[in-house]
Scaffold this active site. Structure first.
Site, PDB file in Angstrom:
ATOM      1  N   ASN A   1       0.826  -1.211   0.000  1.00  0.00           N
ATOM      2  CA  ASN A   1       0.000   0.000   0.000  1.00  0.00           C
ATOM      3  C   ASN A   1       0.863   1.265   0.000  1.00  0.00           C
ATOM      4  O   ASN A   1       0.539   2.238  -0.678  1.00  0.00           O
ATOM      5  CB  ASN A   1      -0.956  -0.002   1.195  1.00  0.00           C
ATOM      6  CG  ASN A   1      -2.211  -0.815   0.887  1.00  0.00           C
ATOM      7  OD1 ASN A   1      -2.383  -1.290  -0.230  1.00  0.00           O
ATOM      8  ND2 ASN A   1      -3.079  -0.978   1.869  1.00  0.00           N
TER       9      ASN A   1
ATOM     10  N   GLY B   1      -4.239  13.059  -9.864  1.00  0.00           N
ATOM     11  CA  GLY B   1      -5.574  13.480  -9.446  1.00  0.00           C
ATOM     12  C   GLY B   1      -5.513  14.342  -8.207  1.00  0.00           C
ATOM     13  O   GLY B   1      -4.470  14.942  -7.906  1.00  0.00           O
TER      14      GLY B   1
ATOM     15  N   GLY C   1      -7.241   8.637  -1.566  1.00  0.00           N
ATOM     16  CA  GLY C   1      -8.085   8.605  -0.374  1.00  0.00           C
ATOM     17  C   GLY C   1      -8.477   7.167  -0.098  1.00  0.00           C
ATOM     18  O   GLY C   1      -7.776   6.236  -0.507  1.00  0.00           O
TER      19      GLY C   1
ATOM     20  N   CYS D   1      -7.767   2.680   3.036  1.00  0.00           N
ATOM     21  CA  CYS D   1      -6.476   1.988   3.224  1.00  0.00           C
ATOM     22  C   CYS D   1      -5.238   2.875   3.085  1.00  0.00           C
ATOM     23  O   CYS D   1      -4.459   2.982   4.027  1.00  0.00           O
ATOM     24  CB  CYS D   1      -6.365   0.829   2.244  1.00  0.00           C
ATOM     25  SG  CYS D   1      -7.508  -0.495   2.615  1.00  0.00           S
TER      26      CYS D   1
HETATM   27  C1  UDX Z   1      -6.305  -0.022  -2.020  1.00  0.00           C
HETATM   28  C2  UDX Z   1      -5.371  -1.102  -2.610  1.00  0.00           C
HETATM   29  O1  UDX Z   1      -5.302  -0.927  -4.030  1.00  0.00           O
HETATM   30  C3  UDX Z   1      -5.860  -2.496  -2.250  1.00  0.00           C
HETATM   31  O2  UDX Z   1      -4.937  -3.467  -2.728  1.00  0.00           O
HETATM   32  C4  UDX Z   1      -5.981  -2.606  -0.732  1.00  0.00           C
HETATM   33  O3  UDX Z   1      -6.486  -3.873  -0.362  1.00  0.00           O
HETATM   34  C5  UDX Z   1      -6.881  -1.503  -0.180  1.00  0.00           C
HETATM   35  O4  UDX Z   1      -6.396  -0.212  -0.616  1.00  0.00           O
HETATM   36  P1  UDX Z   1      -8.713   0.958  -2.600  1.00  0.00           P
HETATM   37  O5  UDX Z   1      -8.507   1.858  -1.447  1.00  0.00           O
HETATM   38  O6  UDX Z   1     -10.008   0.248  -2.748  1.00  0.00           O
HETATM   39  O7  UDX Z   1      -7.586  -0.185  -2.626  1.00  0.00           O
HETATM   40  O8  UDX Z   1      -8.522   1.819  -3.940  1.00  0.00           O
HETATM   41  P2  UDX Z   1      -7.433   2.040  -5.077  1.00  0.00           P
HETATM   42  O9  UDX Z   1      -8.023   1.694  -6.363  1.00  0.00           O
HETATM   43  O10 UDX Z   1      -6.140   1.422  -4.755  1.00  0.00           O
HETATM   44  O11 UDX Z   1      -7.291   3.642  -5.017  1.00  0.00           O
HETATM   45  C6  UDX Z   1      -6.888   4.311  -3.832  1.00  0.00           C
HETATM   46  C7  UDX Z   1      -6.841   5.797  -4.072  1.00  0.00           C
HETATM   47  O12 UDX Z   1      -5.807   6.143  -4.975  1.00  0.00           O
HETATM   48  C8  UDX Z   1      -8.122   6.388  -4.679  1.00  0.00           C
HETATM   49  O13 UDX Z   1      -8.390   7.629  -4.068  1.00  0.00           O
HETATM   50  C9  UDX Z   1      -7.776   6.568  -6.143  1.00  0.00           C
HETATM   51  O14 UDX Z   1      -8.533   7.570  -6.777  1.00  0.00           O
HETATM   52  C10 UDX Z   1      -6.314   6.944  -6.042  1.00  0.00           C
HETATM   53  N1  UDX Z   1      -5.543   6.652  -7.256  1.00  0.00           N
HETATM   54  C11 UDX Z   1      -5.374   5.363  -7.672  1.00  0.00           C
HETATM   55  C12 UDX Z   1      -4.984   7.698  -7.983  1.00  0.00           C
HETATM   56  O15 UDX Z   1      -5.131   8.875  -7.620  1.00  0.00           O
HETATM   57  N2  UDX Z   1      -4.236   7.402  -9.088  1.00  0.00           N
HETATM   58  C13 UDX Z   1      -4.039   6.128  -9.524  1.00  0.00           C
HETATM   59  O16 UDX Z   1      -3.353   5.940 -10.544  1.00  0.00           O
HETATM   60  C14 UDX Z   1      -4.634   5.073  -8.784  1.00  0.00           C
END
Ligand code: UDX
Length: 432
Positions: free
Chosen positions: A209, A254, A258, A261
């Site tokens: 993470n 972005g 958030g 996790c």
């Molecule tokens: C994350 C991990 O990916 C997952 O493996 C773990 O079990 C829990 O935490 P999640 O919080 O559901 O999952 O969302 P994720 O798709 O990873 O995105 C997290 C944040 O990063 C979001 O706010 C998303 O908008 C942001 N993000 C993600 C970006 O700003 N840019 C990206 O390229 C990818």
């Protein structure tokens, strides 16, 4: 196999229904009797694509049952998964009190050999602590396993059935055999498995993470540089992502990451290191950079809009990402709060999270039933979340109903040149 899953949040609910679907008999337990009632009535308390169907299917086959009575569930199961929350404490450390109380309850109700599997994200050393707690309570044989979860909200069901890898941390050969039976189907499908000790498995989750959060903050900072030098971050990300050592995922700039996790786990990892006299300066910088990115978005909006006082902003999306109704640590919340403080009028739309939004902003925001209502009369349209439905707006109509044709796209979902052709002023993140 008979399995108990404690905790019916995102991880618990998906794990319980997923394991039931792979042929096990699963009892999902939660203290919240109201939630259990909802689930028994096939009502899913969270928005997660495919989850309702999965729960319904496995309730119907009676491989999945919901209860608030832990004692009976533990009594009939050899394997008990713990999937309860580990929220941040004010100092950033993870609060493992829910894990500890679940373990104490398991301990007093154990009636023979059990494998206790921790799915919650817990500080390194928690597995050993679990072992101590049960050892203090009971003289029966048991093993403790760390099996961290990598599900993403919005694609959790798909992630359950198609994981990149399954990590199992335990030093017990007997527990390894039990876990092989639990994940029999995944072993057959040749899913990569990594067998480690407890501490290593616990650390893998935090490290994954933190690394992903670092990738996002890195591209956010590069996007900011792109704005200063006149480069296009989309092409920069593509250019570096083609290098296999870097990879193209998680390079979307972005408003800052958030969710439940990344913010919590980066803070907790810093504290885990600090406790051992180590410093994770890179991760500390990631946390700071993410906070800065949210403030930078407010500045970006103000630059495009002028003084926000009395201006109307049509805000699209409030969840921390698309396909979820989760608002936890969503960057949209501090951004909207700051704009309200600056005197802007906010007209908000989100496809699934309006009720939750009302609980945060109450009457200070106008809640709109669709995108067009939110945009009507607006001085700027701000995209906070990359919902698919926002991609397909009728821009001729949008142009007619807005007071000023300014689009501030904090997720880079639109093509700048198309919008310019429609007569909009386009402001993205790291592109023009
Ligand atoms: C994350 C991990 O990916 C997952 O493996 C773990 O079990 C829990 O935490 P999640 O919080 O559901 O999952 O969302 P994720 O798709 O990873 O995105 C997290 C944040 O990063 C979001 O706010 C998303 O908008 C942001 N993000 C993600 C970006 O700003 N840019 C990206 O390229 C990818």
């Amino acid at each position: 196999m008979y399995i108990t899953v404690i905790g019916c949040g995102y991880v618990g609910l998906v794990t319980a229904s997923g394991l039931a679907d792979t042929g096990h008999c699963v009892t999902a337990v939660d203290h919240d009797a109201e939630k259990i009632d909802l689930l028994r009535n096939r009502e899913i308390p969270i928005h997660e694509p495919g989850l309702k169907e999965l729960v319904e299917k496995n309730l119907a086959s009676q491989r999945l049952i919901f209860t608030d009575k832990l004692k009976e569930a533990v009594g009939r199961s050899q394997i008990i998964f713990i999937a309860v929350g580990t929220p941040s404490m004010p100092d950033g450390k993870a609060d493992i009190s829910q894990v500890e109380s679940a373990v104490r309850e398991i301990a007093v109700n154990m009636n023979g050999y059990k494998v206790i599997v921790n799915k919650s994200t817990v500080p390194v050393g928690t597995g050993r602590r679990v072992r101590e707690i049960i050892g203090e309570e009971k003289r029966v044989k048991f093993d403790v396993v760390s099996n961290p979860e990598f599900l993403r909200e919005g694609s959790a069901v798909k992630d359950f059935f198609h994981p990149d890898r399954i990590i199992i941390g335990t030093e017990s050969g007997k527990a390894v055999n039990v876990m092989k039976e639990v994940y029999n189907l995944f072993l057959k499908k040749k899913t990569p498995f990594l067998w480690t000790d407890l501490e290593t498995a616990e650390l893998i989750k935090y490290t994954a993470n933190a690394f992903l959060a670092m990738k996002i903050s890195f591209i956010n900072e590069i996007a900011n540089l792109c704005e200063a030098v006149g480069a296009d971050v989309k092409a920069v990300a593509e250019g570096i992502g083609l290098d296999h050592r870097i990879g193209s995922y998680f390079l979307l700039p972005g408003p800052g990451y958030g969710g439940s996790c990344f913010p919590k786990d980066t803070r907790a990892l810093i504290e885990i290191a600090r406790n051992k006299g180590e410093r994770l300066s890179l991760v500390e910088t990631v946390v700071e950079s993410n906070e800065r990115q949210k403030r930078r978005m407010v500045e970006k909006i103000k630059r495009a809009l002028g003084d926000p006082r009395g201006k109307i902003l049509g805000v699209l999306g409030i969840t921390f990402k698309a396909n979820t109704d989760d608002l936890r640590e969503s960057p949209a919340i501090p951004i909207i709060t700051e704009l309200l403080l600056c005197g802007a009028e906010i007209r908000l739309h989100d496809p699934v999270a309006m009720k939750k939004a009302e609980m945060i902003f109450s009457a200070s925001v106008h809640y709109c039933s669709d995108e067009y209502e939110a945009i009507t009369g607006a001085d700027a349209l701000v995209v906070m979340t990359e919902w698919n439905s926002y991609l397909r707006l009728d821009f001729d109509r949008v142009k007619k109903i807005m007071r000023n044709p300014i689009i501030i796209d904090l997720r880079n979902i639109y093509d700048p040149s198309t919008l310019k052709k429609h007569g909009f002023t386009y402001v993205g993140v790291g592109r023009f």
